[in-house]
Scaffold this motif. Structure first.
Motif, PDB file in Angstrom:
ATOM      1  N   MET A  73       0.795  -1.227   0.000  1.00  0.00           N
ATOM      2  CA  MET A  73       0.000   0.000   0.000  1.00  0.00           C
ATOM      3  C   MET A  73       0.831   1.282   0.000  1.00  0.00           C
ATOM      4  O   MET A  73       0.299   2.347  -0.287  1.00  0.00           O
ATOM      5  N   ASN A  74       2.141   1.207   0.338  1.00  0.00           N
ATOM      6  CA  ASN A  74       2.969   2.416   0.361  1.00  0.00           C
ATOM      7  C   ASN A  74       4.419   2.071   0.019  1.00  0.00           C
ATOM      8  O   ASN A  74       4.821   0.910   0.020  1.00  0.00           O
ATOM      9  N   LYS A  75       5.193   3.113  -0.294  1.00  0.00           N
ATOM     10  CA  LYS A  75       6.565   2.921  -0.764  1.00  0.00           C
ATOM     11  C   LYS A  75       7.481   2.252   0.267  1.00  0.00           C
ATOM     12  O   LYS A  75       8.239   1.348  -0.087  1.00  0.00           O
ATOM     13  N   PRO A  76       7.464   2.670   1.549  1.00  0.00           N
ATOM     14  CA  PRO A  76       8.332   1.983   2.506  1.00  0.00           C
ATOM     15  C   PRO A  76       8.057   0.471   2.573  1.00  0.00           C
ATOM     16  O   PRO A  76       8.970  -0.327   2.753  1.00  0.00           O
ATOM     17  N   SER A  77       6.807   0.095   2.390  1.00  0.00           N
ATOM     18  CA  SER A  77       6.463  -1.330   2.415  1.00  0.00           C
ATOM     19  C   SER A  77       6.977  -2.047   1.173  1.00  0.00           C
ATOM     20  O   SER A  77       7.394  -3.210   1.251  1.00  0.00           O
ATOM     21  N   LEU A  78       6.976  -1.368   0.030  1.00  0.00           N
ATOM     22  CA  LEU A  78       7.557  -1.965  -1.178  1.00  0.00           C
ATOM     23  C   LEU A  78       9.044  -2.209  -0.954  1.00  0.00           C
ATOM     24  O   LEU A  78       9.551  -3.304  -1.242  1.00  0.00           O
ATOM     25  N   ASP A  79       9.724  -1.209  -0.421  1.00  0.00           N
ATOM     26  CA  ASP A  79      11.158  -1.337  -0.163  1.00  0.00           C
ATOM     27  C   ASP A  79      11.449  -2.495   0.788  1.00  0.00           C
ATOM     28  O   ASP A  79      12.429  -3.225   0.620  1.00  0.00           O
ATOM     29  N   LYS A  80      10.596  -2.676   1.774  1.00  0.00           N
ATOM     30  CA  LYS A  80      10.834  -3.691   2.801  1.00  0.00           C
ATOM     31  C   LYS A  80      10.429  -5.105   2.380  1.00  0.00           C
ATOM     32  O   LYS A  80      11.119  -6.068   2.705  1.00  0.00           O
ATOM     33  N   PHE A  81       9.311  -5.245   1.658  1.00  0.00           N
ATOM     34  CA  PHE A  81       8.732  -6.576   1.468  1.00  0.00           C
ATOM     35  C   PHE A  81       8.850  -7.177   0.071  1.00  0.00           C
ATOM     36  O   PHE A  81       8.573  -8.355  -0.108  1.00  0.00           O
ATOM     37  N   GLU A  82       9.265  -6.408  -0.935  1.00  0.00           N
ATOM     38  CA  GLU A  82       9.299  -6.993  -2.273  1.00  0.00           C
ATOM     39  C   GLU A  82      10.248  -8.187  -2.349  1.00  0.00           C
ATOM     40  O   GLU A  82      10.023  -9.122  -3.099  1.00  0.00           O
ATOM     41  N   LYS A  83      11.279  -8.198  -1.535  1.00  0.00           N
ATOM     42  CA  LYS A  83      12.237  -9.312  -1.532  1.00  0.00           C
ATOM     43  C   LYS A  83      11.625 -10.594  -0.957  1.00  0.00           C
ATOM     44  O   LYS A  83      12.152 -11.690  -1.178  1.00  0.00           O
ATOM     45  N   ASP A  84      10.511 -10.481  -0.241  1.00  0.00           N
ATOM     46  CA  ASP A  84       9.902 -11.632   0.421  1.00  0.00           C
ATOM     47  C   ASP A  84       8.896 -12.379  -0.439  1.00  0.00           C
ATOM     48  O   ASP A  84       8.260 -13.322   0.030  1.00  0.00           O
ATOM     49  N   SER A  95      -0.450   2.018  -6.953  1.00  0.00           N
ATOM     50  CA  SER A  95       0.247   3.013  -7.782  1.00  0.00           C
ATOM     51  C   SER A  95      -0.233   4.444  -7.533  1.00  0.00           C
ATOM     52  O   SER A  95       0.389   5.390  -8.016  1.00  0.00           O
ATOM     53  N   SER A  96      -1.283   4.632  -6.757  1.00  0.00           N
ATOM     54  CA  SER A  96      -1.690   5.989  -6.380  1.00  0.00           C
ATOM     55  C   SER A  96      -0.675   6.620  -5.438  1.00  0.00           C
ATOM     56  O   SER A  96      -0.488   7.829  -5.452  1.00  0.00           O
ATOM     57  N   LEU A  97      -0.041   5.798  -4.610  1.00  0.00           N
ATOM     58  CA  LEU A  97       0.888   6.318  -3.602  1.00  0.00           C
ATOM     59  C   LEU A  97       2.334   5.911  -3.843  1.00  0.00           C
ATOM     60  O   LEU A  97       3.225   6.428  -3.179  1.00  0.00           O
ATOM     61  N   ILE A  98       2.569   4.987  -4.749  1.00  0.00           N
ATOM     62  CA  ILE A  98       3.928   4.497  -5.007  1.00  0.00           C
ATOM     63  C   ILE A  98       4.288   4.851  -6.438  1.00  0.00           C
ATOM     64  O   ILE A  98       3.666   4.377  -7.383  1.00  0.00           O
ATOM     65  N   ASP A  99       5.304   5.690  -6.575  1.00  0.00           N
ATOM     66  CA  ASP A  99       5.665   6.197  -7.904  1.00  0.00           C
ATOM     67  C   ASP A  99       6.815   5.430  -8.538  1.00  0.00           C
ATOM     68  O   ASP A  99       7.396   5.877  -9.514  1.00  0.00           O
ATOM     69  N   LYS A 100       7.139   4.276  -7.992  1.00  0.00           N
ATOM     70  CA  LYS A 100       8.211   3.483  -8.600  1.00  0.00           C
ATOM     71  C   LYS A 100       7.714   2.069  -8.890  1.00  0.00           C
ATOM     72  O   LYS A 100       6.708   1.633  -8.334  1.00  0.00           O
ATOM     73  N   LYS A 101       8.442   1.396  -9.729  1.00  0.00           N
ATOM     74  CA  LYS A 101       8.121   0.011 -10.088  1.00  0.00           C
ATOM     75  C   LYS A 101       8.916  -0.922  -9.184  1.00  0.00           C
ATOM     76  O   LYS A 101       9.926  -0.530  -8.597  1.00  0.00           O
ATOM     77  N   THR A 102       8.481  -2.152  -9.114  1.00  0.00           N
ATOM     78  CA  THR A 102       9.256  -3.136  -8.363  1.00  0.00           C
ATOM     79  C   THR A 102      10.593  -3.361  -9.057  1.00  0.00           C
ATOM     80  O   THR A 102      10.689  -3.263 -10.280  1.00  0.00           O
ATOM     81  N   SER A 103      11.613  -3.636  -8.271  1.00  0.00           N
ATOM     82  CA  SER A 103      12.931  -3.920  -8.848  1.00  0.00           C
ATOM     83  C   SER A 103      13.039  -5.383  -9.279  1.00  0.00           C
ATOM     84  O   SER A 103      14.007  -5.759  -9.923  1.00  0.00           O
ATOM     85  N   ARG A 104      12.046  -6.177  -8.959  1.00  0.00           N
ATOM     86  CA  ARG A 104      12.065  -7.607  -9.257  1.00  0.00           C
ATOM     87  C   ARG A 104      11.591  -7.878 -10.683  1.00  0.00           C
ATOM     88  O   ARG A 104      10.575  -7.354 -11.117  1.00  0.00           O
ATOM     89  N   GLU A 105      12.332  -8.703 -11.399  1.00  0.00           N
ATOM     90  CA  GLU A 105      11.915  -9.115 -12.741  1.00  0.00           C
ATOM     91  C   GLU A 105      11.409 -10.547 -12.748  1.00  0.00           C
ATOM     92  O   GLU A 105      10.928 -11.030 -13.771  1.00  0.00           O
TER      93      GLU A 105
END
Length: 179
Positions: A73-84, A95-105
């Protein structure tokens, strides 16, 4: 079937409510479920996340280390949890609150403008239900009818007048995934 889910955002975004609704819905459908909340030290606006497992089999541990899906739901959570998220898993990003894409391919990423959709429906507080609708369209973990039934248990009969608006939010979230 087993869905291992991480839901994460700021406190007040309905992260825990999404987890509770999924858990109760799983029980309605006679599935095995677990819900493990984690709060930051702040009352509102701090971090919040939960681990949810919905399974037709036994659940060994409520802790999700390799999520099949993450709702972010927010950018800090993307930074923290996308690796999991497990390789080949799903990341649903607000995407309303997160202006970046996931770094995961190696995952499937879905960008849902949940807050924008909620505002179009007239209530910013239902962005979580938009994301939940998107998640259900993608995974079919539980039925939307079960979510509506669970809504009464989670929020009580006094909030049942909010069901039509929340149903709309679920439907709009599903539409966002269908494209």
């Amino acid at each position: 079937m087993e869905e291992r889910l991480i839901i994460a955002g700021f406190g007040g975004q309905g992260v825990m409510s999404m987890g509770q609704l999924l858990t109760y819905s799983g029980m309605v459908e006679d599935k095995n479920v677990s819900w493990l909340p984690s709060y930051g030290p702040e009352m509102r606006g701090g971090t919040a996340n939960c681990n949810v497992i919905v399974s037709t089999g036994l659940i060994g541990s409520p802790i999700v280390t390799e999520a099949s899906t993450a709702i972010i739901m927010n950018k800090p959570s993307l930074d923290k949890f996308e690796k999991d998220v497990a390789k080949g898993g799903n990341i649903l990003i607000n995407s309303s609150l997160i202006d970046k894409k996931t770094s995961r391919e190696d995952v499937n990423a879905y960008y849902v403008p949940a807050n924008d959709i909620a505002n179009e429906l007239g209530d910013s507080r239902i962005a979580n239900m938009v994301m939940l609708g998107a998640y259900l369209e993608l995974t079919k973990a539980v039925k939307i009818d079960s979510i509506i039934e669970a809504f009464k248990k989670v929020f009580g009969e006094s909030k049942s007048h909010l069901i039509p608006l929340n149903q709309q939010a679920l439907d709009k979230g599903a539409e966002a995934i269908r494209g």
